[in-house]
Design a protein around this motif. Structure first.
Motif, PDB file in Angstrom:
ATOM      1  N   SER A  58      13.146  33.034  22.053  1.00  0.00           N
ATOM      2  CA  SER A  58      13.816  32.636  23.295  1.00  0.00           C
ATOM      3  C   SER A  58      13.120  33.233  24.503  1.00  0.00           C
ATOM      4  O   SER A  58      12.936  32.571  25.531  1.00  0.00           O
ATOM      5  N   THR A  90      22.989  37.428  33.367  1.00  0.00           N
ATOM      6  CA  THR A  90      23.937  37.531  32.258  1.00  0.00           C
ATOM      7  C   THR A  90      25.322  37.021  32.643  1.00  0.00           C
ATOM      8  O   THR A  90      26.077  36.591  31.769  1.00  0.00           O
ATOM      9  N   MET A 138      25.202  33.487  31.501  1.00  0.00           N
ATOM     10  CA  MET A 138      24.530  33.175  30.241  1.00  0.00           C
ATOM     11  C   MET A 138      25.375  32.303  29.313  1.00  0.00           C
ATOM     12  O   MET A 138      24.835  31.455  28.598  1.00  0.00           O
ATOM     13  N   ASN A 162      24.213  28.452  28.376  1.00  0.00           N
ATOM     14  CA  ASN A 162      23.910  28.197  26.962  1.00  0.00           C
ATOM     15  C   ASN A 162      25.095  27.582  26.226  1.00  0.00           C
ATOM     16  O   ASN A 162      25.233  27.769  25.007  1.00  0.00           O
ATOM     17  N   TRP A 209      26.584  36.374  19.513  1.00  0.00           N
ATOM     18  CA  TRP A 209      26.519  36.165  20.949  1.00  0.00           C
ATOM     19  C   TRP A 209      25.804  37.302  21.667  1.00  0.00           C
ATOM     20  O   TRP A 209      25.347  37.154  22.793  1.00  0.00           O
ATOM     21  N   LEU A 250      22.322  36.855  23.371  1.00  0.00           N
ATOM     22  CA  LEU A 250      22.101  36.302  24.706  1.00  0.00           C
ATOM     23  C   LEU A 250      21.802  37.391  25.741  1.00  0.00           C
ATOM     24  O   LEU A 250      20.796  37.296  26.458  1.00  0.00           O
TER      25      LEU A 250
END
Length: 265
Positions: free
Chosen positions: A19, A91, A94, A98, A109, A112
């Motif tokens: 990612s 964040t 995020m 997503n 999670w 992320l």
């Protein structure tokens, strides 16, 4: 709990690194200047503040004679604040950014925020490397003391990630959180001794500024790079404590409302 999270992150390490790699490539692939943009924005801020405070307002650092002292002081604060700002700002969105990924794939999670931190950290390393070169060329490299910045950075990343995780969860249910935090971040910047030395403020105002968990972190960086001083470790404990509180709150909220978060996305 921390051990379990660390184990999950290790199992999904390829997902995280993939990612980060994709994000870095997509960010600069179609840009003419590419990675240079990582340097241009903080450099422009440093130049502006150096001109305003050092030249126009004649700001000086007490006890530091180097002609580059104020520029180093600014770099130490602005670059590390930029890292904190980038992590928390990204964040907080995020989960929303997503949403499709969270609905289609099953993965922890926690990947992320770690992905955001790793990506922001990669950008930071680029500009920080240039900062170190500047310190070496001007004869202001602090020497081995620079290693003392590693635990300070670790605490800052933990605080930023924990705060961002909490904001990200709240932003799913209350979309005004993102807008409000943008405003708060602007005030937070000026209430943190980044472009001005804390010593020049009145004592009463210094006491108020010390309540800011970022004050100890910024002072640790600035003293390290301008005076080659090992940080006062007690000064970064408030940031660590606040980070722990945000982390526990966010994890608890995630566990209780995981299904609701997916429904809200």
């Amino acid at each position: 709990m921390m051990i379990r999270i660390a184990q999950q992150l290790w199992l999904y390490r390829n997902f995280i690194t993939g990612s980060v790699k994709r994000e870095f490539q997509s960010k600069y692939m179609n840009s003419l200047l590419g990675v240079a943009w990582t340097v241009i924005q903080p450099l422009s801020m440093i130049l502006v503040y150096t001109l305003i405070f050092s030249q126009i307002m004649r700001a000086k650092l007490p006890g530091v004679e180097s002609q580059y002292a104020y520029s180093i002081f600014l770099c130490a604060g602005i670059l590390t604040w930029g890292l904190f700002s980038e992590i928390t700002s990204r964040t907080q969105n995020m989960f929303l950014d997503n949403a499709n990924l969270l609905k289609k794939l099953s993965f922890p999670w926690y990947c992320l925020p770690v992905t955001v931190i790793a990506s922001a950290g990669l950008n930071f390393l680029i500009i920080f490397a240039l900062f170190v070169i500047f310190l070496v060329v001007t004869g202001n490299f602090p020497g081995w003391v620079i290693l003392a910045g590693i635990p300070v950075m670790a605490v800052q990343l933990f605080l930023a990630g924990s705060l961002g995780l909490m904001l990200g969860v709240l932003n799913v249910f209350f979309r005004d959180v993102g807008q409000l935090y943008t405003v708060i971040l602007q005030f937070w910047f000026w209430l943190t001794p980044i472009v001005y030395p804390l010593d020049i403020l009145p004592e009463r105002l210094q006491q108020i500024i010390h309540l800011n968990p970022m004050t100890g972190l910024m002072s640790a960086y600035q003293n390290l790079f301008t005076r080659a001083q090992v940080p006062d470790w007690s000064s970064i404990l408030p940031a660590l404590g606040v980070g722990v509180v945000f982390f526990l709150l966010a994890v608890n909220f995630l566990r209780k409302h995981a299904n609701e978060i997916v429904d809200e996305l």
